[in-house]
Design a protein around this motif. Sequence first.
Motif, PDB file in Angstrom:
ATOM      1  N   ASP A  82       5.476   7.702 -73.411  1.00  0.00           N
ATOM      2  CA  ASP A  82       5.005   6.454 -72.801  1.00  0.00           C
ATOM      3  C   ASP A  82       5.694   5.252 -73.426  1.00  0.00           C
ATOM      4  O   ASP A  82       6.101   4.316 -72.733  1.00  0.00           O
ATOM      5  N   PHE A  83       5.826   5.271 -74.753  1.00  0.00           N
ATOM      6  CA  PHE A  83       6.521   4.179 -75.426  1.00  0.00           C
ATOM      7  C   PHE A  83       7.938   4.046 -74.880  1.00  0.00           C
ATOM      8  O   PHE A  83       8.396   2.937 -74.565  1.00  0.00           O
ATOM      9  N   CYS A  84       8.647   5.167 -74.772  1.00  0.00           N
ATOM     10  CA  CYS A  84      10.025   5.129 -74.280  1.00  0.00           C
ATOM     11  C   CYS A  84      10.098   4.643 -72.840  1.00  0.00           C
ATOM     12  O   CYS A  84      11.003   3.875 -72.482  1.00  0.00           O
ATOM     13  N   SER A  85       9.164   5.082 -72.014  1.00  0.00           N
ATOM     14  CA  SER A  85       9.192   4.665 -70.607  1.00  0.00           C
ATOM     15  C   SER A  85       8.909   3.170 -70.475  1.00  0.00           C
ATOM     16  O   SER A  85       9.555   2.479 -69.683  1.00  0.00           O
ATOM     17  N   PHE A  86       7.954   2.666 -71.255  1.00  0.00           N
ATOM     18  CA  PHE A  86       7.690   1.230 -71.226  1.00  0.00           C
ATOM     19  C   PHE A  86       8.880   0.444 -71.782  1.00  0.00           C
ATOM     20  O   PHE A  86       9.188  -0.648 -71.289  1.00  0.00           O
ATOM     21  N   LEU A  87       9.533   0.994 -72.794  1.00  0.00           N
ATOM     22  CA  LEU A  87      10.721   0.331 -73.332  1.00  0.00           C
ATOM     23  C   LEU A  87      11.800   0.231 -72.264  1.00  0.00           C
ATOM     24  O   LEU A  87      12.449  -0.807 -72.105  1.00  0.00           O
ATOM     25  N   SER A  88      11.981   1.297 -71.508  1.00  0.00           N
ATOM     26  CA  SER A  88      12.949   1.270 -70.417  1.00  0.00           C
ATOM     27  C   SER A  88      12.563   0.221 -69.382  1.00  0.00           C
ATOM     28  O   SER A  88      13.417  -0.534 -68.877  1.00  0.00           O
ATOM     29  N   ASP A  89      11.273   0.158 -69.053  1.00  0.00           N
ATOM     30  CA  ASP A  89      10.795  -0.855 -68.106  1.00  0.00           C
ATOM     31  C   ASP A  89      11.148  -2.262 -68.584  1.00  0.00           C
ATOM     32  O   ASP A  89      11.650  -3.098 -67.814  1.00  0.00           O
ATOM     33  N   LYS A  90      10.861  -2.525 -69.871  1.00  0.00           N
ATOM     34  CA  LYS A  90      11.092  -3.869 -70.416  1.00  0.00           C
ATOM     35  C   LYS A  90      12.571  -4.230 -70.394  1.00  0.00           C
ATOM     36  O   LYS A  90      12.948  -5.368 -70.065  1.00  0.00           O
ATOM     37  N   LEU A  91      13.420  -3.279 -70.746  1.00  0.00           N
ATOM     38  CA  LEU A  91      14.855  -3.563 -70.768  1.00  0.00           C
ATOM     39  C   LEU A  91      15.393  -3.794 -69.370  1.00  0.00           C
ATOM     40  O   LEU A  91      16.289  -4.617 -69.158  1.00  0.00           O
ATOM     41  N   ARG A  92      14.839  -3.073 -68.408  1.00  0.00           N
ATOM     42  CA  ARG A  92      15.269  -3.305 -67.028  1.00  0.00           C
ATOM     43  C   ARG A  92      14.791  -4.673 -66.544  1.00  0.00           C
ATOM     44  O   ARG A  92      15.526  -5.387 -65.845  1.00  0.00           O
ATOM     45  N   GLU A  93      13.570  -5.047 -66.901  1.00  0.00           N
ATOM     46  CA  GLU A  93      13.061  -6.362 -66.514  1.00  0.00           C
ATOM     47  C   GLU A  93      13.926  -7.481 -67.074  1.00  0.00           C
ATOM     48  O   GLU A  93      14.053  -8.548 -66.467  1.00  0.00           O
ATOM     49  N   LYS A  94      14.538  -7.230 -68.224  1.00  0.00           N
ATOM     50  CA  LYS A  94      15.407  -8.232 -68.849  1.00  0.00           C
ATOM     51  C   LYS A  94      16.843  -8.149 -68.322  1.00  0.00           C
ATOM     52  O   LYS A  94      17.730  -8.851 -68.816  1.00  0.00           O
ATOM     53  N   ASN A  95      17.062  -7.283 -67.334  1.00  0.00           N
ATOM     54  CA  ASN A  95      18.388  -7.101 -66.733  1.00  0.00           C
ATOM     55  C   ASN A  95      19.434  -6.637 -67.749  1.00  0.00           C
ATOM     56  O   ASN A  95      20.620  -6.963 -67.634  1.00  0.00           O
ATOM     57  N   LEU A  96      18.981  -5.844 -68.728  1.00  0.00           N
ATOM     58  CA  LEU A  96      19.895  -5.325 -69.735  1.00  0.00           C
ATOM     59  C   LEU A  96      20.350  -3.901 -69.406  1.00  0.00           C
ATOM     60  O   LEU A  96      21.383  -3.455 -69.910  1.00  0.00           O
ATOM     61  N   ILE A  97      19.589  -3.205 -68.595  1.00  0.00           N
ATOM     62  CA  ILE A  97      19.991  -1.884 -68.127  1.00  0.00           C
ATOM     63  C   ILE A  97      19.622  -1.773 -66.646  1.00  0.00           C
ATOM     64  O   ILE A  97      18.790  -2.535 -66.144  1.00  0.00           O
ATOM     65  N   ARG A  98      20.249  -0.820 -65.972  1.00  0.00           N
ATOM     66  CA  ARG A  98      19.851  -0.522 -64.598  1.00  0.00           C
ATOM     67  C   ARG A  98      18.816   0.599 -64.573  1.00  0.00           C
ATOM     68  O   ARG A  98      17.793   0.502 -63.903  1.00  0.00           O
ATOM     69  N   LYS A  99      19.109   1.660 -65.308  1.00  0.00           N
ATOM     70  CA  LYS A  99      18.196   2.789 -65.379  1.00  0.00           C
ATOM     71  C   LYS A  99      18.560   3.608 -66.601  1.00  0.00           C
ATOM     72  O   LYS A  99      19.735   3.700 -66.966  1.00  0.00           O
ATOM     73  N   SER A 100      17.557   4.185 -67.241  1.00  0.00           N
ATOM     74  CA  SER A 100      17.822   4.967 -68.447  1.00  0.00           C
ATOM     75  C   SER A 100      17.533   6.442 -68.210  1.00  0.00           C
ATOM     76  O   SER A 100      16.773   6.825 -67.318  1.00  0.00           O
TER      77      SER A 100
END
Length: 403
Positions: free
Chosen positions: A122-140
């Motif tokens: 869950d921590f990792c999935s939320f981290l991915s969500d946050k990074l995508r919201e910041k436009n730093l990644i497209r998908k992990s």
Amino acid sequence: PRSHFSKNVASLRVSVEIGANYPQNSSPTLLSSSPNDDDNWGLEDSDEDPRLQAMRSMLESSWDGEVMGTVPTNPEKGAEAASECVADAMRQNKNVLMVDLRLPTYDITEGSELYDSTAAYDFCSFLSDKLREKNLIRKSLILVRNEKERAEIDLAISERDGKTTIRADKGDAVEETDDFGFGGELGEGGEVDDFRKQLMTSWDSAGDGTTTTTDEGSKSSTPPVSAKKLPQIDNSSHRLWSMIGNEELSTGPDMFDQVIAAVDQHSILQGEEDALIILSPYDTADIIALRRIMARYGQTRTIVIVNSRMEPMPRELAPAVLVYGILPLIAMSRQKEGEAGLKALVMKRFPADWAVYVDVYGDGFVEATGSSLGSDGTDKDFPSPAWIAQRVQAHVEGLSKKQ
């Protein structure tokens, strides 16, 4: 009386210096907290150690959000706090990043009674969500250690969300055709042998700031790497899979080639995926797998390693930076059994250096600044227990002088 806190500091020093980073029964005067779901830091009711039940409220009551950032009371808030530091590092062109939550629920070495792979995911999935919201990644691509762990997480998420677990279609395959600019990407046959030789020659070497690459003179083209069609968890910011699938590994010399083959089959970015989040690597197979992943993507893609317990640290991680780390500590009062004494929190928030926050009198965390010694923590690991205890001791002695 306030004078009894100096005794608690002494207890903290003794407990820390014996190496009890996550003390349980072996160190009764010092506890560390652990997060879980539903804002309880992983301190669920426990008949074995009722002191843990009070730790969440004690730490939350001391937290200073303006200075320390978001209090990581659950996986989502923990990811929010970590994502700020990951984002700052990515904006400085750092692409291999580490997050270390010294909290038993997230720590695979704590064993099944404390470690919660679903909360860690869950921590990792939320981290991915946050990074995508910041436009730093497209998908992990979130990678856990093996298929058994992935299946357990998938089942837990399915039961929690009321969905049917999606199974892999073993008959289909996909091809990886993009080498992402790696040049001479590692494939099979001779290139595996070359990689093996490079890996073995550096196995016991300390990191020297370089990463493993293929020979510049290699004329081989990048071969397609096949993988089974992967089961999906319905989340647009990431895909969950495992580094080696359900490969049965030998304990002999064949394990190396088996891990390499499994990683080439499973740990492959697809489609719009441009980042990897690797959860809880710690044993020999994980080290081999991570080195293979680093050889393929370490120079071209964002890689976030969450709660690594690998020893020794692979030399390919020489460029890695630990961007967010926390270790809460509580010294139990010897005067009143079960009552908390001094509280401390060791924290790293990129780009700042390591800091120790102390709550002596129950009125909130403040940074321990009484010592002139700089942190002996590195950009990959926590400060030594001795330094933490010295920092706390100097802070408390400084308070005594002000009385």
